[in-house]
Design a protein around this motif. Sequence first.
Motif, PDB file in Angstrom:
ATOM      1  N   LEU A  33      20.356  18.946  44.878  1.00 18.68           N
ATOM      2  CA  LEU A  33      19.656  20.092  44.391  1.00 18.68           C
ATOM      3  C   LEU A  33      18.278  19.544  44.199  1.00 18.68           C
ATOM      4  CD1 LEU A  33      19.796  23.345  43.639  1.00 18.68           C
ATOM      5  CD2 LEU A  33      20.296  22.425  41.265  1.00 18.68           C
ATOM      6  N   CYS A  34      17.248  20.446  44.501  1.00 20.83           N
ATOM      7  CA  CYS A  34      15.943  20.282  44.368  1.00 20.83           C
ATOM      8  C   CYS A  34      15.180  21.243  43.381  1.00 20.83           C
ATOM      9  CB  CYS A  34      15.199  20.123  45.579  1.00 20.83           C
ATOM     10  SG  CYS A  34      13.502  19.514  45.387  1.00 20.83           S
ATOM     11  N   SER A  35      14.554  20.963  42.378  1.00 18.55           N
ATOM     12  CA  SER A  35      13.683  21.897  41.768  1.00 18.55           C
ATOM     13  C   SER A  35      12.427  20.948  41.197  1.00 18.55           C
ATOM     14  CB  SER A  35      14.449  22.250  40.366  1.00 18.55           C
ATOM     15  OG  SER A  35      14.003  23.268  39.860  1.00 18.55           O
ATOM     16  N   VAL A  36      11.760  21.346  40.359  1.00 25.54           N
ATOM     17  CA  VAL A  36      10.324  20.857  39.935  1.00 25.54           C
ATOM     18  C   VAL A  36      10.200  20.401  38.502  1.00 25.54           C
ATOM     19  CG1 VAL A  36       7.931  21.590  39.687  1.00 25.54           C
ATOM     20  CG2 VAL A  36       9.110  22.061  41.651  1.00 25.54           C
ATOM     21  N   SER A  37       9.732  19.337  38.361  1.00 28.97           N
ATOM     22  CA  SER A  37       9.466  18.601  36.960  1.00 28.97           C
ATOM     23  C   SER A  37       8.872  19.334  36.152  1.00 28.97           C
ATOM     24  CB  SER A  37       8.794  17.051  37.350  1.00 28.97           C
ATOM     25  OG  SER A  37       8.846  16.637  38.559  1.00 28.97           O
ATOM     26  N   GLY A  38       9.241  19.501  34.992  1.00 32.11           N
ATOM     27  CA  GLY A  38       8.485  20.471  34.063  1.00 32.11           C
ATOM     28  C   GLY A  38       8.962  21.995  33.963  1.00 32.11           C
ATOM     29  N   SER A  39       9.979  22.215  35.090  1.00 29.95           N
ATOM     30  CA  SER A  39      10.288  23.809  34.947  1.00 29.95           C
ATOM     31  C   SER A  39      11.431  24.071  34.169  1.00 29.95           C
ATOM     32  CB  SER A  39      10.444  23.942  36.433  1.00 29.95           C
ATOM     33  OG  SER A  39      11.599  23.458  37.074  1.00 29.95           O
ATOM     34  N   THR A  40      11.611  25.331  33.865  1.00 28.98           N
ATOM     35  CA  THR A  40      12.714  25.799  33.140  1.00 28.98           C
ATOM     36  C   THR A  40      13.998  25.643  34.003  1.00 28.98           C
ATOM     37  OG1 THR A  40      12.215  28.066  33.469  1.00 28.98           O
ATOM     38  CG2 THR A  40      11.350  27.199  31.296  1.00 28.98           C
ATOM     39  N   PRO A  41      13.977  25.929  35.281  1.00 28.68           N
ATOM     40  CA  PRO A  41      15.246  25.762  36.188  1.00 28.68           C
ATOM     41  C   PRO A  41      15.708  24.423  36.209  1.00 28.68           C
ATOM     42  CG  PRO A  41      13.638  27.158  37.274  1.00 28.68           C
ATOM     43  CD  PRO A  41      12.998  26.657  36.324  1.00 28.68           C
ATOM     44  N   ALA A  42      14.663  23.587  36.434  1.00 36.66           N
ATOM     45  CA  ALA A  42      15.186  21.956  36.421  1.00 36.66           C
ATOM     46  C   ALA A  42      15.980  21.637  34.981  1.00 36.66           C
ATOM     47  CB  ALA A  42      14.083  21.019  36.674  1.00 36.66           C
ATOM     48  N   GLN A  43      15.290  22.188  34.040  1.00 39.87           N
ATOM     49  CA  GLN A  43      15.889  21.706  32.548  1.00 39.87           C
ATOM     50  C   GLN A  43      17.189  22.441  32.168  1.00 39.87           C
ATOM     51  OE1 GLN A  43      14.392  19.526  30.440  1.00 39.87           O
ATOM     52  NE2 GLN A  43      16.208  19.635  29.155  1.00 39.87           N
ATOM     53  N   ARG A  44      17.542  23.651  32.890  1.00 42.34           N
ATOM     54  CA  ARG A  44      18.574  24.460  32.740  1.00 42.34           C
ATOM     55  C   ARG A  44      19.855  23.807  33.281  1.00 42.34           C
ATOM     56  NH1 ARG A  44      16.995  28.665  33.614  1.00 42.34           N
ATOM     57  NH2 ARG A  44      16.683  29.467  31.436  1.00 42.34           N
ATOM     58  N   ILE A  45      19.504  23.261  34.582  1.00 36.01           N
ATOM     59  CA  ILE A  45      20.528  22.404  35.378  1.00 36.01           C
ATOM     60  C   ILE A  45      20.775  21.164  34.590  1.00 36.01           C
ATOM     61  CG2 ILE A  45      20.932  20.996  37.557  1.00 36.01           C
ATOM     62  CD1 ILE A  45      21.023  24.232  37.957  1.00 36.01           C
ATOM     63  N   LYS A  46      19.827  20.468  33.992  1.00 38.80           N
ATOM     64  CA  LYS A  46      20.133  19.141  33.219  1.00 38.80           C
ATOM     65  C   LYS A  46      21.048  19.428  32.168  1.00 38.80           C
ATOM     66  CE  LYS A  46      15.822  17.752  33.712  1.00 38.80           C
ATOM     67  NZ  LYS A  46      14.445  17.081  33.191  1.00 38.80           N
ATOM     68  N   ASP A  47      20.931  20.501  31.313  1.00 34.13           N
ATOM     69  CA  ASP A  47      21.469  21.013  30.269  1.00 34.13           C
ATOM     70  C   ASP A  47      22.742  21.802  30.581  1.00 34.13           C
ATOM     71  OD1 ASP A  47      19.107  20.246  28.572  1.00 34.13           O
ATOM     72  OD2 ASP A  47      18.618  22.352  28.589  1.00 34.13           O
ATOM     73  N   LYS A  48      22.969  22.538  31.506  1.00 33.80           N
ATOM     74  CA  LYS A  48      24.164  23.123  31.810  1.00 33.80           C
ATOM     75  C   LYS A  48      25.168  22.684  32.807  1.00 33.80           C
ATOM     76  CE  LYS A  48      23.462  27.367  29.152  1.00 33.80           C
ATOM     77  NZ  LYS A  48      22.355  28.183  29.288  1.00 33.80           N
ATOM     78  N   TYR A  49      24.569  21.908  33.853  1.00 35.30           N
ATOM     79  CA  TYR A  49      25.316  21.246  34.954  1.00 35.30           C
ATOM     80  C   TYR A  49      25.012  19.944  35.072  1.00 35.30           C
ATOM     81  CZ  TYR A  49      25.620  26.510  35.623  1.00 35.30           C
ATOM     82  OH  TYR A  49      25.805  27.760  35.266  1.00 35.30           O
ATOM     83  N   PRO A  50      25.243  19.032  34.290  1.00 35.37           N
ATOM     84  CA  PRO A  50      24.761  17.670  34.179  1.00 35.37           C
ATOM     85  C   PRO A  50      25.551  17.000  35.366  1.00 35.37           C
ATOM     86  CG  PRO A  50      26.476  17.809  32.528  1.00 35.37           C
ATOM     87  CD  PRO A  50      26.066  19.431  33.032  1.00 35.37           C
ATOM     88  N   GLY A  51      26.794  17.511  36.024  1.00 42.97           N
ATOM     89  CA  GLY A  51      27.244  16.784  37.250  1.00 42.97           C
ATOM     90  C   GLY A  51      26.422  17.018  38.737  1.00 42.97           C
ATOM     91  N   VAL A  52      25.475  17.835  38.567  1.00 49.39           N
ATOM     92  CA  VAL A  52      24.676  18.024  39.803  1.00 49.39           C
ATOM     93  C   VAL A  52      23.691  17.011  40.023  1.00 49.39           C
ATOM     94  CG1 VAL A  52      23.276  19.843  40.752  1.00 49.39           C
ATOM     95  CG2 VAL A  52      24.897  20.607  39.467  1.00 49.39           C
ATOM     96  N   GLN A  53      23.692  16.823  41.352  1.00 49.44           N
ATOM     97  CA  GLN A  53      22.575  15.816  41.677  1.00 49.44           C
ATOM     98  C   GLN A  53      21.347  16.355  41.818  1.00 49.44           C
ATOM     99  OE1 GLN A  53      23.409  12.760  44.775  1.00 49.44           O
ATOM    100  NE2 GLN A  53      25.570  13.408  44.977  1.00 49.44           N
ATOM    101  N   LEU A  54      20.502  16.216  40.505  1.00 49.05           N
ATOM    102  CA  LEU A  54      19.021  17.081  40.636  1.00 49.05           C
ATOM    103  C   LEU A  54      18.090  15.875  41.114  1.00 49.05           C
ATOM    104  CD1 LEU A  54      17.902  19.426  39.845  1.00 49.05           C
ATOM    105  CD2 LEU A  54      17.216  18.573  37.494  1.00 49.05           C
TER     106      LEU A  54
END
Length: 272
Positions: A149-170
């Motif tokens: 999964l791709c997102s952008v550094s410093g964005s809320t969507p990237a943070q939400r993935i790290k917090d809620k879906y830690p199993g995803v390869q971000l």
Amino acid sequence: MPSIKVRVAAAVALAIALPFSATACGGGGGGGGGDTIVIGTKFDQPGLGLKNPDGTMSGFDVDVAKYIAKELGYSEDKIEWKESPSGQRETLIQNDQVKYIVATYSITDARKQKVDFAGPYLLTGQSLLVKADNTDITGPESLQNNKKLCSVSGSTPAQRIKDKYPGVQLQQYDTYSACVEALKNGAIDAVTTDEVILAGYAAQTSGAFKIVGKPFSEERYGVGLKKGDTDLRTKINNAITKMEQDGTWKAAFDKNLGPAGITAPAPPPVDK
Ligand code: GLU
């Protein structure tokens, strides 16, 4: 998504424009006081904030930013646009490199420690963009199954993935256009950010991508400005309210995001 040709043209236009913008910056600066104003936005988000190959700016954020500038006494030719990637927005404001930022910038408590926000002026939510022929990605849970999964550094969507879906390869890139490029060439499986942003990219590539699932957050877009500048915040809130009431807000939404297939929601009231 811009073609390679368009991207090269944009880069050339930018290179040519740079020496002049450096001069303009000396005149006004982010702090204002001169006769120009420096406004931050995105340069690579179609429908929201886009620098065109001919150097002109377009998008809903750009139109909101221009309307505010006009209310503050700056005509369009007095605006200097400063590219404001997601991960640099607080710093650009704190260092007085911009007067304000209109750049798909979500109001959050963490960011409010560093900057103030006027608005909100638009509500949207986090979603997923995949290739049109994909069938196994249906929502954030389905990404835990070894998807990139791709997102952008410093964005809320990237943070939400790290917090809620830690199993995803971000994978975190600097811009969403870089994510979309990686989706196109198969380096990643999905892009996540706000639905309005994804819709802009999907519209630009006529059928190559699709948005899947329902939005899984609420993002409230605000105008970022220097912490403690209550006078500017009040003026920007008044400008946003006026834009919503005189019909300009809806016209700007329809013009910029209508082609992406989104109908204008009711504009949100600004925070007190
Ligand atoms: N609205 C989200 C944010 O402010 C995502 C869009 C962006 O990165 O500009 O982080």
